[in-house]
Write an enzyme that holds these catalytic residues in place. Structure first.
Site, PDB file in Angstrom:
ATOM      1  N   GLY A 122       0.836  -1.205   0.000  1.00  0.00           N
ATOM      2  CA  GLY A 122       0.000   0.000   0.000  1.00  0.00           C
ATOM      3  C   GLY A 122       0.864   1.245   0.000  1.00  0.00           C
ATOM      4  O   GLY A 122       1.891   1.295   0.691  1.00  0.00           O
ATOM      5  N   VAL A 191      16.395  -6.801  24.816  1.00  0.00           N
ATOM      6  CA  VAL A 191      15.331  -7.771  25.080  1.00  0.00           C
ATOM      7  C   VAL A 191      15.392  -8.931  24.078  1.00  0.00           C
ATOM      8  O   VAL A 191      15.387 -10.111  24.464  1.00  0.00           O
ATOM      9  CB  VAL A 191      13.955  -7.069  24.994  1.00  0.00           C
ATOM     10  N   ILE A 192      15.477  -8.610  22.794  1.00  0.00           N
ATOM     11  CA  ILE A 192      15.425  -9.650  21.765  1.00  0.00           C
ATOM     12  C   ILE A 192      16.670 -10.534  21.853  1.00  0.00           C
ATOM     13  O   ILE A 192      16.587 -11.768  21.802  1.00  0.00           O
ATOM     14  CB  ILE A 192      15.259  -9.012  20.364  1.00  0.00           C
ATOM     15  N   GLU A 211      27.769  -6.487  23.922  1.00  0.00           N
ATOM     16  CA  GLU A 211      26.914  -5.312  24.136  1.00  0.00           C
ATOM     17  C   GLU A 211      27.786  -4.060  24.276  1.00  0.00           C
ATOM     18  O   GLU A 211      28.688  -4.019  25.120  1.00  0.00           O
ATOM     19  CB  GLU A 211      26.059  -5.533  25.398  1.00  0.00           C
ATOM     20  N   VAL A 245      31.061  -4.161  18.600  1.00  0.00           N
ATOM     21  CA  VAL A 245      31.469  -4.908  17.404  1.00  0.00           C
ATOM     22  C   VAL A 245      31.913  -3.916  16.339  1.00  0.00           C
ATOM     23  O   VAL A 245      31.198  -2.956  16.027  1.00  0.00           O
ATOM     24  CB  VAL A 245      30.321  -5.793  16.900  1.00  0.00           C
ATOM     25  N   ALA A 276      21.275  -8.206  16.823  1.00  0.00           N
ATOM     26  CA  ALA A 276      20.046  -7.837  17.554  1.00  0.00           C
ATOM     27  C   ALA A 276      20.273  -6.479  18.211  1.00  0.00           C
ATOM     28  O   ALA A 276      20.226  -6.338  19.425  1.00  0.00           O
ATOM     29  CB  ALA A 276      19.714  -8.908  18.593  1.00  0.00           C
ATOM     30  N   ALA A 327       4.154  -4.610  20.942  1.00  0.00           N
ATOM     31  CA  ALA A 327       2.906  -4.958  20.270  1.00  0.00           C
ATOM     32  C   ALA A 327       1.694  -4.341  20.983  1.00  0.00           C
ATOM     33  O   ALA A 327       0.776  -3.820  20.331  1.00  0.00           O
ATOM     34  CB  ALA A 327       2.773  -6.473  20.212  1.00  0.00           C
ATOM     35  N   HIS A 451      -4.277 -17.023  48.649  1.00  0.00           N
ATOM     36  CA  HIS A 451      -3.092 -17.709  49.172  1.00  0.00           C
ATOM     37  C   HIS A 451      -3.176 -19.190  48.856  1.00  0.00           C
ATOM     38  O   HIS A 451      -4.247 -19.775  49.029  1.00  0.00           O
ATOM     39  CB  HIS A 451      -3.001 -17.520  50.692  1.00  0.00           C
TER      40      HIS A 451
HETATM   41  P1  FAD Z   1       4.680  -4.913  12.407  1.00  0.00           P
HETATM   42  O1  FAD Z   1       4.343  -6.029  13.316  1.00  0.00           O
HETATM   43  O2  FAD Z   1       6.080  -4.803  11.912  1.00  0.00           O
HETATM   44  O3  FAD Z   1       3.669  -5.033  11.187  1.00  0.00           O
HETATM   45  C1  FAD Z   1       3.702  -4.190  10.089  1.00  0.00           C
HETATM   46  C2  FAD Z   1       3.082  -4.910   8.911  1.00  0.00           C
HETATM   47  O4  FAD Z   1       2.894  -3.975   7.863  1.00  0.00           O
HETATM   48  C3  FAD Z   1       3.971  -6.026   8.339  1.00  0.00           C
HETATM   49  O5  FAD Z   1       3.193  -7.153   8.042  1.00  0.00           O
HETATM   50  C4  FAD Z   1       4.538  -5.397   7.059  1.00  0.00           C
HETATM   51  O6  FAD Z   1       4.840  -6.362   6.065  1.00  0.00           O
HETATM   52  C5  FAD Z   1       3.362  -4.525   6.636  1.00  0.00           C
HETATM   53  N1  FAD Z   1       3.719  -3.402   5.773  1.00  0.00           N
HETATM   54  C6  FAD Z   1       4.725  -2.503   5.922  1.00  0.00           C
HETATM   55  N2  FAD Z   1       4.680  -1.570   4.958  1.00  0.00           N
HETATM   56  C7  FAD Z   1       3.622  -1.881   4.167  1.00  0.00           C
HETATM   57  C8  FAD Z   1       3.058  -1.310   3.002  1.00  0.00           C
HETATM   58  N3  FAD Z   1       3.548  -0.190   2.484  1.00  0.00           N
HETATM   59  N4  FAD Z   1       1.992  -1.922   2.448  1.00  0.00           N
HETATM   60  C9  FAD Z   1       1.464  -3.040   2.986  1.00  0.00           C
HETATM   61  N5  FAD Z   1       1.954  -3.622   4.092  1.00  0.00           N
HETATM   62  C10 FAD Z   1       3.007  -3.049   4.674  1.00  0.00           C
HETATM   63  N6  FAD Z   1       6.674  -6.952  21.354  1.00  0.00           N
HETATM   64  C11 FAD Z   1       5.962  -7.235  22.457  1.00  0.00           C
HETATM   65  O7  FAD Z   1       5.118  -6.436  22.856  1.00  0.00           O
HETATM   66  N7  FAD Z   1       6.147  -8.406  23.137  1.00  0.00           N
HETATM   67  C12 FAD Z   1       7.056  -9.326  22.757  1.00  0.00           C
HETATM   68  O8  FAD Z   1       7.197 -10.369  23.382  1.00  0.00           O
HETATM   69  C13 FAD Z   1       7.830  -9.060  21.590  1.00  0.00           C
HETATM   70  N8  FAD Z   1       8.735  -9.951  21.164  1.00  0.00           N
HETATM   71  C14 FAD Z   1       9.437  -9.694  20.018  1.00  0.00           C
HETATM   72  C15 FAD Z   1      10.373 -10.628  19.595  1.00  0.00           C
HETATM   73  C16 FAD Z   1      11.103 -10.418  18.428  1.00  0.00           C
HETATM   74  C17 FAD Z   1      12.102 -11.457  17.969  1.00  0.00           C
HETATM   75  C18 FAD Z   1      10.851  -9.228  17.672  1.00  0.00           C
HETATM   76  C19 FAD Z   1      11.592  -8.986  16.386  1.00  0.00           C
HETATM   77  C20 FAD Z   1       9.929  -8.289  18.098  1.00  0.00           C
HETATM   78  C21 FAD Z   1       9.226  -8.509  19.278  1.00  0.00           C
HETATM   79  N9  FAD Z   1       8.296  -7.574  19.764  1.00  0.00           N
HETATM   80  C22 FAD Z   1       7.597  -7.834  20.909  1.00  0.00           C
HETATM   81  C23 FAD Z   1       8.032  -6.309  19.068  1.00  0.00           C
HETATM   82  C24 FAD Z   1       6.756  -6.414  18.244  1.00  0.00           C
HETATM   83  O9  FAD Z   1       6.894  -7.476  17.325  1.00  0.00           O
HETATM   84  C25 FAD Z   1       6.484  -5.103  17.532  1.00  0.00           C
HETATM   85  O10 FAD Z   1       6.433  -4.061  18.487  1.00  0.00           O
HETATM   86  C26 FAD Z   1       5.152  -5.150  16.793  1.00  0.00           C
HETATM   87  O11 FAD Z   1       5.136  -6.208  15.855  1.00  0.00           O
HETATM   88  C27 FAD Z   1       4.868  -3.823  16.086  1.00  0.00           C
HETATM   89  O12 FAD Z   1       3.642  -3.886  15.465  1.00  0.00           O
HETATM   90  P2  FAD Z   1       3.290  -3.027  14.169  1.00  0.00           P
HETATM   91  O13 FAD Z   1       1.917  -3.454  13.764  1.00  0.00           O
HETATM   92  O14 FAD Z   1       3.557  -1.611  14.416  1.00  0.00           O
HETATM   93  O15 FAD Z   1       4.343  -3.498  13.049  1.00  0.00           O
HETATM   94  P1  AMP Z   2      17.348  -3.327  21.869  1.00  0.00           P
HETATM   95  O1  AMP Z   2      17.245  -1.931  21.308  1.00  0.00           O
HETATM   96  O2  AMP Z   2      16.695  -3.522  23.219  1.00  0.00           O
HETATM   97  O3  AMP Z   2      16.948  -4.394  20.896  1.00  0.00           O
HETATM   98  O4  AMP Z   2      18.916  -3.544  22.141  1.00  0.00           O
HETATM   99  C1  AMP Z   2      19.913  -3.418  21.172  1.00  0.00           C
HETATM  100  C2  AMP Z   2      21.252  -3.335  21.886  1.00  0.00           C
HETATM  101  O5  AMP Z   2      22.317  -3.439  20.932  1.00  0.00           O
HETATM  102  C3  AMP Z   2      21.481  -1.998  22.611  1.00  0.00           C
HETATM  103  O6  AMP Z   2      21.704  -2.269  23.973  1.00  0.00           O
HETATM  104  C4  AMP Z   2      22.728  -1.412  21.940  1.00  0.00           C
HETATM  105  O7  AMP Z   2      23.578  -0.773  22.869  1.00  0.00           O
HETATM  106  C5  AMP Z   2      23.429  -2.648  21.353  1.00  0.00           C
HETATM  107  N1  AMP Z   2      24.332  -2.334  20.216  1.00  0.00           N
HETATM  108  C6  AMP Z   2      24.098  -1.509  19.162  1.00  0.00           C
HETATM  109  N2  AMP Z   2      25.162  -1.483  18.293  1.00  0.00           N
HETATM  110  C7  AMP Z   2      26.109  -2.334  18.803  1.00  0.00           C
HETATM  111  C8  AMP Z   2      27.431  -2.792  18.392  1.00  0.00           C
HETATM  112  N3  AMP Z   2      28.021  -2.366  17.242  1.00  0.00           N
HETATM  113  N4  AMP Z   2      28.100  -3.669  19.181  1.00  0.00           N
HETATM  114  C9  AMP Z   2      27.524  -4.135  20.313  1.00  0.00           C
HETATM  115  N5  AMP Z   2      26.299  -3.752  20.753  1.00  0.00           N
HETATM  116  C10 AMP Z   2      25.579  -2.882  20.024  1.00  0.00           C
END
Ligand code: FAD
Ligand code: AMP
Length: 475
Positions: A122, A191-192, A211, A245, A276, A327, A451
């Protein structure tokens, strides 16, 4: 004539799909456009969260925590299970199955609510027209009274650490490894990184986390991050702080990593390297220049506190706008803008957004850390309760960690709640509700908690803030 809608949502992740559903519940004609593509080319709604984030990571965290408990806790319960082994393919199949069920569920929800799902890209044109490019190369233009941008975020890449998706990976790749790497490097102990590190460590990888910051989990309360570090070390995560890094390169079957600390340059060789280091807002091809949408200096779509962009009738929600990339934050923003579009009341309380890290022990908090309260100059009191004093936690063999509450000395308002321990991510909901209703520590003290439950820890922490704890020694 182009197709007409009341609301078009671009992006079907946890920010976009709730916006679409709420708008449809309010009797508006809604379409949700999403372009997510899985590795096999298939489309699925749900965005990062369902396909490559929250849900698959929690599936693997659960499986590997069970493994860890079978290996290390069953004997303590008097259970003799014999040698425990892992069928990684079955574990990954379960993870993929959960993702498929959950993403399919969104289509069912759309159908029930009357949202029109559209697969493709979109792009917002001027005048609230949205161009859709289908995966088959087709193009069409839709029109809407209101448009919601919910395009989410993508992982940051480091220019000197060239991604190949196999040896040098992102978090999505790392959720889908078909084999446990012997040596796993993770750049970023956020976190990730910690969640992925926990998964693969429990499956047997030697995990080194690099880190850049000197401080571990700087966004968490200091006492929590200290306690967390202790447990992650015990698990065997080698977390190197103050280590940046500089570069990495694939050398045959391995990856050579160069990083620097105050002591100089270091080298590390791993079998797989996960980057990450955070995520960036994703806006590629999202808006045509004539749409007039402004991005801020970090690439986020600029919005006000009600997620309005500067352009009338265009909103933006979720990871593509300022605020924590979570999310549930995106979901509430999505619901808020749908309510506003329908002429109803809508508000997000940004001060009360919980954070959870789904490691073992689990970590969760809401509100301010003790360090933040101290810096604010507000007089405060602290109450803590160790899970070691909780009968339920002992029964669960999960007595690590504590509950901590920070309240104002002046008016007893709860300012922050910090948990590290069993089910912290579930327990935090009580604190969120309390803070949403501006509860005092005394309100929590006077609330009856069953409890023996883990939730008593929060009750006792509230009592401890006034040196009235019953089940622990008041200090
Ligand atoms: P997204 O989930 O990124 O969704 C955006 C969607 O829009 C995607 O499907 C994308 O393809 C689509 N899109 C983008 N541009 C366009 C376009 N122009 N046209 C059509 N479609 C499009 N958050 C938590 O709260 N709890 C957790 O435990 C957690 N764990 C995570 C673990 C990992 C490994 C990662 C990577 C993230 C995690 N997060 C977690 C973060 C969470 O996934 C994001 O905050 C959340 O998905 C954001 O939602 P969003 O809808 O803004 O974007
Ligand atoms: P988050 O934003 O919670 O996913 O965490 C990402 C982490 O990566 C942060 O704590 C940053 O300080 C760390 N980070 C970013 N760039 C580098 C790098 N070049 N080497 C090591 N750690 C990094």
């Amino acid at each position: 004539m182009s197709e007409q809608y009341d609301v078009i949502v671009i992006g079907g992740g946890p920010a976009g799909y709730p916006a679409a559903i709420r708008a449809a519940q309010l009797k508006l004609k809604v379409a949700c456009i999403d372009e997510w593509r899985n590795a096999d080319g298939s489309h699925a709604f749900g965005g990062t969260c369902l396909n490559a984030g929250c849900i698959p990571s929690k599936a693997l965290l659960e499986s590997t925590e069970l493994l860890h408990r079978a290996q290390h806790e069953f004997a303590l319960h008097g259970i003799k299970a014999g040698p425990v082994s892992v069928d990684l393919a079955a574990m990954q199949k379960r993870r993929a199955g959960i993702v498929k069920t959950m993403t399919g569920g969104i289509l069912a929800l759309f159908k029930a609510a009357g949202v029109v799902p559209i697969e493709g890209h979109g792009r917002l044109l001027g005048g609230n027209r949205v161009e859709v490019s289908g995966f088959d190369g087709s193009r069409r233009v839709l029109e809407a009274k209101d448009v919601v941008l919910a395009s989410g975020s993508v992982p940051f890449r480091l220019p000197t650490v060239p991604h190949d998706g196999v040896r040098i990976c992102d978090s999505w790749n790392a959720l889908e490894f078909a084999e446990t790497p012997k040596r796993l490097g993770i750049i970023g102990a956020g976190v990730i990184g910690l969640e992925l590190g926990s998964v693969w460590r429990r499956l047997g990888s030697e995990v080194t986390m690099i880190e850049a910051l000197d401080q571990f989990l700087p966004m968490a309360d200091g006492a929590v991050s200290k306690e967390a570090m202790r447990h992650f070390k015990k698990l065997g995560l080698d977390v190197k702080l103050g280590a940046r890094v500089q570069q990495a390169s694939v050398a045959g079957d391995a990856v050579d990593v160069v990083y620097t600390t105050s002591a100089g340059e270091h080298r590390l060789q791993v079998d797989r390297l996960v980057v990450a280091v955070g995520r960036r807002p994703f806006t590629e091809g999202l808006v045509a220049p004539e749409a007039g949408i402004e991005l801020d200096e970090r690439g986020f779509v600029r919005v006000d506190e009600h997620c309005r962009t500067g352009v009338p009738h265009v909103y933006a929600v979720g990871d593509v706008v300022r605020g924590p990339m979570l999310a549930h934050k995106g979901k509430e923003e999505g619901v808020m803008v749908a309510d506003l579009i329908a002429g109803r009341y809508g508000e997000v309380n940004y001060k009360v957004i919980p954070s959870v890290i789904y490691t073992a022990p689990e970590i969760a908090w809401v509100g301010q850390t003790e360090e933040q309260v101290k810096a604010s100059g507000r007089a405060y009191k602290v109450g803590s309760f160790p899970f070691a004093a909780s009968g339920r936690a002992r029964a669960m063999e999960a007595s690590a960690g504590f509950a901590k509450i920070i309240a104002s000395t002046e008016d007893d308002e709860i300012l922050g709640v910090h948990l590290i321990g069993p089910m912290a991510g579930e327990l935090i909901a009580e604190a969120v509700l309390a803070m949403e209703y501006s509860a005092s520590a005394e309100d929590l003290q006077r609330t009856i908690h069953a409890h023996p439950t883990l939730s008593e820890a929060l009750h006792e922490a509230a009592l401890a803030a006034d040196k009235r704890a019953i089940d622990s020694i008041n200090r």
